[in-house]
Design a protein around this motif. Structure first.
Motif, PDB file in Angstrom:
ATOM      1  N   ALA A 267       3.446   3.444   5.067  1.00  0.00           N
ATOM      2  CA  ALA A 267       2.052   3.834   4.803  1.00  0.00           C
ATOM      3  C   ALA A 267       1.057   2.704   5.033  1.00  0.00           C
ATOM      4  N   GLU A 268       1.527   1.469   5.035  1.00  0.00           N
ATOM      5  CA  GLU A 268       0.603   0.345   5.249  1.00  0.00           C
ATOM      6  C   GLU A 268      -0.077   0.428   6.621  1.00  0.00           C
TER       7      GLU A 268
ATOM      8  N   ALA B 104       2.449   5.217  -0.399  1.00  0.00           N
ATOM      9  CA  ALA B 104       2.203   6.598   0.041  1.00  0.00           C
ATOM     10  C   ALA B 104       2.208   7.460  -1.216  1.00  0.00           C
TER      11      ALA B 104
ATOM     12  N   TRP C 139      -0.972   3.219   7.936  1.00  0.00           N
ATOM     13  CA  TRP C 139      -1.879   4.370   7.879  1.00  0.00           C
ATOM     14  C   TRP C 139      -3.105   4.086   7.015  1.00  0.00           C
ATOM     15  N   ASN C 140      -3.269   2.854   6.590  1.00  0.00           N
ATOM     16  CA  ASN C 140      -4.305   2.497   5.634  1.00  0.00           C
ATOM     17  C   ASN C 140      -5.379   1.640   6.315  1.00  0.00           C
TER      18      ASN C 140
ATOM     19  N   LEU D 111       0.869  -1.181   0.000  1.00  0.00           N
ATOM     20  CA  LEU D 111       0.000   0.000   0.000  1.00  0.00           C
ATOM     21  C   LEU D 111       0.906   1.232   0.000  1.00  0.00           C
TER      22      LEU D 111
ATOM     23  N   TYR E   2       0.291  10.645  -1.427  1.00  0.00           N
ATOM     24  CA  TYR E   2      -0.529  11.793  -1.044  1.00  0.00           C
ATOM     25  C   TYR E   2       0.408  12.794  -0.375  1.00  0.00           C
TER      26      TYR E   2
ATOM     27  N   ARG F 147      -6.757  -0.833   5.235  1.00  0.00           N
ATOM     28  CA  ARG F 147      -6.532  -2.256   4.941  1.00  0.00           C
ATOM     29  C   ARG F 147      -5.161  -2.715   5.444  1.00  0.00           C
ATOM     30  N   SER F 148      -4.711  -2.141   6.543  1.00  0.00           N
ATOM     31  CA  SER F 148      -3.370  -2.469   7.064  1.00  0.00           C
ATOM     32  C   SER F 148      -3.124  -3.976   7.130  1.00  0.00           C
TER      33      SER F 148
END
Ligand SMILES: NC(=O)CC[C@H](N)C(=O)O
Length: 275
Positions: A176-177, A118, A179-180, A116, A120, A182-183
């Motif tokens: 970032a995983e 980053a 912060w998602n 996943l 942004y 779907r971690s």
């Protein structure tokens, strides 16, 4: 019966394309980890080449020099008897991934690509990397010859996999995983992973350290287990500042936290835990 495990995480002042300096700092952190009796050492995201290589990620030299550094790490007596978890870009089937490489005693155990990305705010990872979007799928990765010569392996597992040892199970998350929504730590926790790791390049913003603490607390409140967080510290040649602050959490509590604005190039956090 309880068993003890000693784990190490760190923040390093890595610089984009400073392959020699980055290698020295990685080796220093591994040496300190071993002096503390650690059996596993985690470092920040893309620590071998630096996180902020930007369009230099397009250059095959960046990937080549990363493998040359990996070879030096594999060959070094400093990396003996400790699981080393290092970050570097790797091309698999002509696609570039942002990866973790886990190795022990000159053997690569697995390569875990970021799933996943980053993409942004200040982050533009999709410009240089593709996400690995095959959940629980592992393929064979053909090692470059210079690595085969050292490890004696032709291929190693590449994909969404975890590391099972005699005593425990270690699962990787990359920045970032966490912060998602779907971690990966959620599924990994359900699958029995006990030690979660996160290698980050997370830059400083006001109150972001607090967000990290909350995310990590929440992750281990839900899954249980240990969460190790490593972060880049410094500027990395970019126009942002990465603020270190390595952390360790257990079952929802932060049990150790490294300095956020240290001037030391290598800041190490070690944890001894009975499991
Ligand atoms: N490198 C990353 O994946 C960083 C993303 C994340 N939002 C952070 O700031 O920590």
């Amino acid at each position: 019966m309880g068993r003890k495990v000693t784990l190490a995480t760190c923040s390093l002042n890595q610089w984009a394309l400073d392959f020699e300096g980055n290698l020295d700092r990685i080796l220093e952190s591994i040496e300190i980890s071993k002096n503390h009796g650690a059996k596993y050492r985690l470092g920040p995201e893309l620590e071998i080449c630096g996180y902020g290589c930007a369009d230099h990620f397009y250059e095959s030299d960046t990937l080549l020099h990363s493998f040359q550094v990996l070879r030096k790490l594999l060959e070094s007596p400093i990396t003996e008897d400790i699981i080393c978890d290092v970050g570097m870009p790797i091309m698999h089937h002509n696609v570039r991934y942002n990866c973790r490489v886990l190795f022990l005693n000159r053997k690569i155990l697995l390569i875990r690509p970021k799933m996943l990305m980053a993409n942004y705010g200040n982050y533009r990872e999709m410009r240089w990397f593709s996400p690995w979007n095959q959940l629980r799928k592992v393929e064979e990765y053909f090692l470059p010859r210079m690595i085969q010569e050292v490890t004696g392996q032709d291929t190693v597992p590449f994909g969404d996999c975890v590391l099972s040892t005699k005593d425990t199970c270690i699962g990787t998350e990359i920045c970032a995983e966490l912060w998602n929504p779907r971690s990966p730590h959620i599924q990994m926790g359900l699958d029995g992973v006990e030690i979660f790791t996160n290698s980050s390049a997370s830059h400083h913003e006001l109150r972001k350290a607090d967000q990290r603490v909350n995310l990590i607390k929440s992750a281990t409140t839900k899954t249980g287990g240990i969460y190790l967080y490593a972060n880049q510290r410094g500027c990395d040649g970019d126009r942002v500042y990465y603020d270190g602050c390595a952390m360790v959490a257990i079952n929802g509590d932060i049990v150790a936290r490294g300095a956020q604005f240290s001037l030391n190039d290598v800041v190490l956090l070690c944890l001894l835990k009975e499991t």
